[in-house]
Scaffold this motif. Structure first.
Motif, PDB file in Angstrom:
ATOM      1  N   ALA A  83      -2.564   9.794 -11.289  1.00 50.71           N
ATOM      2  CA  ALA A  83      -2.720   8.598 -10.471  1.00 50.71           C
ATOM      3  C   ALA A  83      -3.083   7.364 -11.284  1.00 50.71           C
ATOM      4  O   ALA A  83      -2.793   6.256 -10.878  1.00 50.71           O
ATOM      5  CB  ALA A  83      -3.790   8.834  -9.400  1.00 50.71           C
ATOM      6  N   PRO A 121       1.465  15.401 -12.695  1.00 47.59           N
ATOM      7  CA  PRO A 121       1.192  14.328 -11.733  1.00 47.59           C
ATOM      8  C   PRO A 121      -0.095  13.601 -12.124  1.00 47.59           C
ATOM      9  O   PRO A 121      -1.061  14.245 -12.520  1.00 47.59           O
ATOM     10  CB  PRO A 121       0.968  15.088 -10.406  1.00 47.59           C
ATOM     11  CG  PRO A 121       1.380  16.491 -10.649  1.00 47.59           C
ATOM     12  CD  PRO A 121       1.361  16.734 -12.121  1.00 47.59           C
ATOM     13  N   TYR A 133       0.815  -1.220   0.000  1.00 47.41           N
ATOM     14  CA  TYR A 133       0.000   0.000   0.000  1.00 47.41           C
ATOM     15  C   TYR A 133       0.845   1.264   0.000  1.00 47.41           C
ATOM     16  O   TYR A 133       0.320   2.369   0.027  1.00 47.41           O
ATOM     17  CB  TYR A 133      -0.920   0.038   1.231  1.00 47.41           C
ATOM     18  CG  TYR A 133      -1.954  -1.041   1.271  1.00 47.41           C
ATOM     19  CD1 TYR A 133      -2.493  -1.544   0.088  1.00 47.41           C
ATOM     20  CD2 TYR A 133      -2.409  -1.569   2.470  1.00 47.41           C
ATOM     21  CE1 TYR A 133      -3.442  -2.542   0.100  1.00 47.41           C
ATOM     22  CE2 TYR A 133      -3.359  -2.571   2.499  1.00 47.41           C
ATOM     23  CZ  TYR A 133      -3.874  -3.055   1.311  1.00 47.41           C
ATOM     24  OH  TYR A 133      -4.813  -4.035   1.330  1.00 47.41           O
ATOM     25  N   ASP A 134       2.188   1.097   0.018  1.00 46.83           N
ATOM     26  CA  ASP A 134       3.027   2.281   0.158  1.00 46.83           C
ATOM     27  C   ASP A 134       4.383   2.078  -0.503  1.00 46.83           C
ATOM     28  O   ASP A 134       5.049   1.111  -0.165  1.00 46.83           O
ATOM     29  CB  ASP A 134       3.193   2.580   1.660  1.00 46.83           C
ATOM     30  CG  ASP A 134       3.525   4.037   1.906  1.00 46.83           C
ATOM     31  OD1 ASP A 134       2.718   4.884   1.490  1.00 46.83           O
ATOM     32  OD2 ASP A 134       4.576   4.306   2.493  1.00 46.83           O
ATOM     33  N   PRO A 135       4.806   2.906  -1.433  1.00 47.17           N
ATOM     34  CA  PRO A 135       4.089   4.060  -1.981  1.00 47.17           C
ATOM     35  C   PRO A 135       2.763   3.636  -2.614  1.00 47.17           C
ATOM     36  O   PRO A 135       2.667   2.537  -3.179  1.00 47.17           O
ATOM     37  CB  PRO A 135       5.040   4.597  -3.040  1.00 47.17           C
ATOM     38  CG  PRO A 135       6.378   4.021  -2.731  1.00 47.17           C
ATOM     39  CD  PRO A 135       6.127   2.725  -2.054  1.00 47.17           C
ATOM     40  N   PHE A 136       1.781   4.497  -2.520  1.00 45.38           N
ATOM     41  CA  PHE A 136       0.433   4.106  -2.912  1.00 45.38           C
ATOM     42  C   PHE A 136       0.206   4.131  -4.417  1.00 45.38           C
ATOM     43  O   PHE A 136      -0.341   3.185  -4.978  1.00 45.38           O
ATOM     44  CB  PHE A 136      -0.571   5.042  -2.221  1.00 45.38           C
ATOM     45  CG  PHE A 136      -1.997   4.639  -2.443  1.00 45.38           C
ATOM     46  CD1 PHE A 136      -2.457   3.407  -1.999  1.00 45.38           C
ATOM     47  CD2 PHE A 136      -2.879   5.486  -3.093  1.00 45.38           C
ATOM     48  CE1 PHE A 136      -3.785   3.027  -2.208  1.00 45.38           C
ATOM     49  CE2 PHE A 136      -4.200   5.113  -3.292  1.00 45.38           C
ATOM     50  CZ  PHE A 136      -4.648   3.888  -2.854  1.00 45.38           C
ATOM     51  N   LEU A 137       0.642   5.189  -5.061  1.00 44.04           N
ATOM     52  CA  LEU A 137       0.286   5.370  -6.473  1.00 44.04           C
ATOM     53  C   LEU A 137       1.322   4.782  -7.428  1.00 44.04           C
ATOM     54  O   LEU A 137       2.512   4.731  -7.114  1.00 44.04           O
ATOM     55  CB  LEU A 137       0.108   6.861  -6.778  1.00 44.04           C
ATOM     56  CG  LEU A 137      -1.047   7.545  -6.047  1.00 44.04           C
ATOM     57  CD1 LEU A 137      -1.037   9.046  -6.323  1.00 44.04           C
ATOM     58  CD2 LEU A 137      -2.384   6.943  -6.449  1.00 44.04           C
ATOM     59  N   ILE A 190      -3.650  16.458  -7.339  1.00 40.04           N
ATOM     60  CA  ILE A 190      -3.453  15.205  -6.610  1.00 40.04           C
ATOM     61  C   ILE A 190      -2.074  15.188  -5.963  1.00 40.04           C
ATOM     62  O   ILE A 190      -1.142  15.829  -6.447  1.00 40.04           O
ATOM     63  CB  ILE A 190      -3.608  13.932  -7.484  1.00 40.04           C
ATOM     64  CG1 ILE A 190      -2.663  13.982  -8.682  1.00 40.04           C
ATOM     65  CG2 ILE A 190      -5.032  13.707  -7.908  1.00 40.04           C
ATOM     66  CD1 ILE A 190      -2.521  12.644  -9.376  1.00 40.04           C
ATOM     67  N   ARG A 245      10.399   9.324  -3.352  1.00 41.94           N
ATOM     68  CA  ARG A 245      10.268   8.020  -2.716  1.00 41.94           C
ATOM     69  C   ARG A 245      10.038   6.895  -3.715  1.00 41.94           C
ATOM     70  O   ARG A 245      10.610   5.818  -3.604  1.00 41.94           O
ATOM     71  CB  ARG A 245       9.099   8.040  -1.731  1.00 41.94           C
ATOM     72  CG  ARG A 245       9.416   8.709  -0.421  1.00 41.94           C
ATOM     73  CD  ARG A 245       8.252   8.542   0.523  1.00 41.94           C
ATOM     74  NE  ARG A 245       8.079   7.158   0.897  1.00 41.94           N
ATOM     75  CZ  ARG A 245       6.909   6.549   0.990  1.00 41.94           C
ATOM     76  NH1 ARG A 245       5.812   7.184   0.726  1.00 41.94           N
ATOM     77  NH2 ARG A 245       6.851   5.282   1.355  1.00 41.94           N
ATOM     78  N   ARG A 274       3.578   4.984 -10.963  1.00 40.01           N
ATOM     79  CA  ARG A 274       4.324   6.105 -11.529  1.00 40.01           C
ATOM     80  C   ARG A 274       4.289   6.038 -13.056  1.00 40.01           C
ATOM     81  O   ARG A 274       4.470   4.957 -13.628  1.00 40.01           O
ATOM     82  CB  ARG A 274       5.790   6.058 -11.068  1.00 40.01           C
ATOM     83  CG  ARG A 274       6.001   6.156  -9.563  1.00 40.01           C
ATOM     84  CD  ARG A 274       5.619   7.526  -9.033  1.00 40.01           C
ATOM     85  NE  ARG A 274       6.025   7.749  -7.648  1.00 40.01           N
ATOM     86  CZ  ARG A 274       5.259   7.519  -6.585  1.00 40.01           C
ATOM     87  NH1 ARG A 274       4.054   7.021  -6.720  1.00 40.01           N
ATOM     88  NH2 ARG A 274       5.693   7.784  -5.370  1.00 40.01           N
ATOM     89  N   GLU A 311       0.429  12.302  -3.487  1.00 36.67           N
ATOM     90  CA  GLU A 311       0.504  11.029  -2.777  1.00 36.67           C
ATOM     91  C   GLU A 311       0.795  11.287  -1.300  1.00 36.67           C
ATOM     92  O   GLU A 311       1.526  12.223  -0.949  1.00 36.67           O
ATOM     93  CB  GLU A 311       1.616  10.181  -3.380  1.00 36.67           C
ATOM     94  CG  GLU A 311       1.650   8.770  -2.842  1.00 36.67           C
ATOM     95  CD  GLU A 311       2.744   7.959  -3.506  1.00 36.67           C
ATOM     96  OE1 GLU A 311       2.417   6.973  -4.164  1.00 36.67           O
ATOM     97  OE2 GLU A 311       3.919   8.324  -3.369  1.00 36.67           O
ATOM     98  N   PRO A 349       1.208   8.891   2.706  1.00 36.65           N
ATOM     99  CA  PRO A 349       1.446   7.512   3.145  1.00 36.65           C
ATOM    100  C   PRO A 349       0.172   6.651   3.047  1.00 36.65           C
ATOM    101  O   PRO A 349      -0.872   7.020   3.573  1.00 36.65           O
ATOM    102  CB  PRO A 349       1.887   7.684   4.598  1.00 36.65           C
ATOM    103  CG  PRO A 349       2.505   9.045   4.628  1.00 36.65           C
ATOM    104  CD  PRO A 349       1.671   9.873   3.695  1.00 36.65           C
ATOM    105  N   CYS A 350       0.264   5.537   2.331  1.00 39.41           N
ATOM    106  CA  CYS A 350      -0.865   4.619   2.135  1.00 39.41           C
ATOM    107  C   CYS A 350      -2.121   5.312   1.634  1.00 39.41           C
ATOM    108  O   CYS A 350      -3.239   4.927   1.997  1.00 39.41           O
ATOM    109  CB  CYS A 350      -1.182   3.846   3.411  1.00 39.41           C
ATOM    110  SG  CYS A 350       0.157   2.784   3.908  1.00 39.41           S
ATOM    111  N   GLY A 351      -1.950   6.328   0.835  1.00 36.84           N
ATOM    112  CA  GLY A 351      -3.133   7.003   0.321  1.00 36.84           C
ATOM    113  C   GLY A 351      -2.789   8.173  -0.567  1.00 36.84           C
ATOM    114  O   GLY A 351      -1.654   8.317  -1.022  1.00 36.84           O
ATOM    115  N   MET A 352      -3.773   9.006  -0.804  1.00 37.12           N
ATOM    116  CA  MET A 352      -3.573  10.152  -1.680  1.00 37.12           C
ATOM    117  C   MET A 352      -4.550  11.262  -1.334  1.00 37.12           C
ATOM    118  O   MET A 352      -5.574  11.036  -0.694  1.00 37.12           O
ATOM    119  CB  MET A 352      -3.788   9.733  -3.137  1.00 37.12           C
ATOM    120  CG  MET A 352      -5.201   9.263  -3.434  1.00 37.12           C
ATOM    121  SD  MET A 352      -5.464   8.785  -5.164  1.00 37.12           S
ATOM    122  CE  MET A 352      -5.417  10.373  -5.993  1.00 37.12           C
ATOM    123  N   GLY A 396      -6.312  13.926 -12.292  1.00 36.06           N
ATOM    124  CA  GLY A 396      -5.241  14.648 -11.631  1.00 36.06           C
ATOM    125  C   GLY A 396      -4.408  15.453 -12.610  1.00 36.06           C
ATOM    126  O   GLY A 396      -3.825  16.465 -12.233  1.00 36.06           O
ATOM    127  N   GLY A 440      -7.806   6.219   0.288  1.00 40.58           N
ATOM    128  CA  GLY A 440      -6.844   5.122   0.276  1.00 40.58           C
ATOM    129  C   GLY A 440      -6.835   4.368   1.587  1.00 40.58           C
ATOM    130  O   GLY A 440      -7.545   4.717   2.535  1.00 40.58           O
TER     131      GLY A 440
END
Lengths: 262, 303
Positions: free
Chosen positions: A220, A218, A49-53, B59, A76, A55, B61, B63-66, A228, B217
């Protein structure tokens, strides 16, 4: 949205170019047809789940054997990408966006700033007439950071290290001179950081030269749903850079430039 | 096993819906899976006229979400009905339109327009968007105005199922939930994003041009789970859980605390095939949990 696919690809290798900042990521080939300028969304399975998005990355090259991404460690996500090892699994979807409209019979002028060289690597490698390509490449870091070693000797490449205001002016002058030769009978493609693109856009607009510009925003999803990456197309309509771009004609970006500037 | 659930008079073949704003208008995902598999598709929030949304960076990012501060960019209800709706498999999968109005009149108009279309399965009323100046969250933070919007939509919705989507940014979500139930809502969905922000210390700027956006998220899942749990205790209408759901295990967590259905949101961005994959793994999970129906699991949290 045809021919877009989401698949898990294995890492073949990660090649550092000069130290720990610039890398070529080689993945197993998804065997897609693509146009230079198109991109992929990438997310290693190990991210959890992390990094979430995911690239977005330009497709640097794609053939029967491999998919190549050229990237720089900037945050990150890219730092984590630089830790990938052979056989790690990466979720990839693409090919995304429109790509450059290339007429192989015409001479091409490529204006690239730094990482903006990425979408052109496949184009310069696979073009049937490399002698018809000329590149103006502005860069901040040592030239050895960029994967230019294996390009055809038939391609004219002008590199300008851009470390100061004066360098940027030099780059601008070089571009002003170069585009003259291509405005009537040729194609001009540009990709790079926003200040670089701003300069190229201004020069080409003032000379009324055709130009295809690849933008970075940016995002998603990469498929036009997260919204976005929207930029104003007109006063009441947006483009999604991922879907309507990332390559735009010079005139398409007038409202974007007016609203936000580059 | 039969995974079908009833949301008012609307029958879903399974409890997996896609959350508004994370699944476009549905057709964008055709290439990643069979839309007919899904329990339902909730489309991007629609207003009467097209909207461009907010300017600049929308948008970021976390931690564990957005965070997002899109500001309800959409093509407008008429373009959706004319250009998109005919292409969706509405006969097999209910299409749920998420409606956004700046005022009560807008909501009435949208309800009138959408209730006439047989292709539309249900209406989700958005009184919880944190990113718009008018309407949105301001309707959702007060019992009276939440009820008013719900009544206005319900008045013109005919036989359409009306779902009201609640904001977590309230002091007592149970009160708002009860108010919209009383106002005639057929179901409640929750939660929308949580107002939040992120900053860049090097640029000394907020990461979103709008400064504040909505957090979504896995980071918000425990909050969503708590709120669904609280709301199911006080209402008698079905509750649809939303917030960070990213796996089939997450789905069953929400069902265990009492949700009838769930919506997959930002997780669609991490893997565009995820909603389809979750539908495919429902049976495997049911086997693992040793259950033969959703009823024997729903709300059966042992405390």
């Amino acid at each position: 949205m045809k021919n877009i696919e989401c698949i898990d690809l294995r890492v073949l290798e990660l090649v550092p170019l000069d130290g720990k900042e610039f890398f070529i990521l080689r993945l197993c080939s998804p065997k897609w047809k693509y146009r230079p300028g198109q991109f992929v969304m990438i997310r290693p399975i190990s991210w959890g789940y992390d990094p979430f998005l995911p690239r977005p990355f330009s497709i640097s090259n794609l053939d029967e054997d491999k998919l190549e991404i050229f990237f720089q460690v900037v945050g990150r996500g890219t730092k984590k990408l630089a830790e990938l090892r052979p056989n790690d699994v990466v979720k990839v979807w693409g090919p995304l966006g429109n790509g450059f409209e290339i007429d192989e019979s015409l001479p091409i002028l490529i204006l690239a700033g730094g990482m903006g060289i990425a979408p052109f690597l496949g184009l310069i490698k696979n073009h049937p007439y490399p002698e018809n390509i000329e590149i103006v490449f502005g860069h901040r870091k040592n030239l050895s950071c960029y994967p230019l070693k294996n390009i055809s000797r038939k391609i004219l490449i002008w590199t300008i290290r851009d470390r100061s205001e004066r360098d940027l002016l030099r780059l601008k002058k070089a571009i002003q001179v170069k585009i003259e030769g291509y405005s009537a009978d040729g194609q001009i493609f540009a990709c790079g950081p926003l200040p670089f693109l701003d300069m190229v856009h201004t020069v080409c607009t003032s000379k009324k030269t055709q130009l295809q510009i690849s933008l970075e925003r940016p995002m998603a999803c990469g498929i036009g749903v997260c919204l976005g990456c929207s930029i104003p197309a007109t006063s009441n309509k947006n483009f999604q850079v991922c879907k309507h771009g990332p390559v735009f004609r010079c005139g398409d970006l007038t409202t974007f430039c007016e609203h936000r500037g580059f | 096993m039969d995974f079908s659930v009833k949301i008012g008079s609307l029958v879903l073949k399974n409890p997996i819906l896609t959350a508004s704003g994370t699944f476009g208008y549905g057709i964008e995902y055709e290439t990643f899976g069979d839309l007919k598999k899904l329990g339902g598709i909730v489309v991007k929030g629609l207003s009467i006229n097209p909207r461009q949304g907010n300017m600049g960076d929308r948008i970021a990012e976390t931690p564990c979400g957005m965070l997002n501060s899109i500001g309800l960019e959409n093509i407008g209800i008429n373009a959706f009905i004319q250009d998109i709706l005919p292409k969706l498999p509405y006969k097999q999968t209910p299409i749920i339109v998420n409606l956004y109005g700046e005022n009560i009149n807008d909501f009435e108009t949208l309800s009138k327009i959408t209730s006439k279309r047989e292709e539309i399965g249900a209406l989700e009323v958005n009184i919880s968007c944190p990113n718009v100046k008018q309407g949105g969250i301001q309707f959702g933070q007060d019992e009276k105005s939440a009820a008013k919007v719900c009544e206005a939509v319900k008045k013109h919705a005919g036989s359409k199922v009306v779902i009201v989507k609640l904001s977590p940014n309230v002091s007592d979500i149970k009160k708002i939930a009860k108010a919209v139930e009383l106002a005639g809502a057929d179901a409640i969905s929750l939660i929308n994003t949580i107002p939040a922000m992120a900053v860049d210390i090097y640029k000394r700027r907020p990461k979103l041009t709008n400064v504040i956006g909505g957090l979504s998220g896995p980071a918000i899942k425990p909050i969503a789970l708590r709120m669904v749990y609280e709301v199911v205790q006080v209402v008698n209408i079905p509750v649809i859980g939303i917030g960070g759901i990213s796996s089939v295990e997450d789905v069953f967590e929400f069902i265990l605390v009492g949700a009838h259905a769930v919506q997959i949101g930002s997780a669609n961005f991490t893997n565009p095939a995820l909603s389809f994959e979750i539908v495919d793994s429902l049976q495997i999970m049911a086997n693992k949990l040793n259950i033969n129906s959703l009823e024997e699991f729903r709300g059966k949290l042992i405390i």
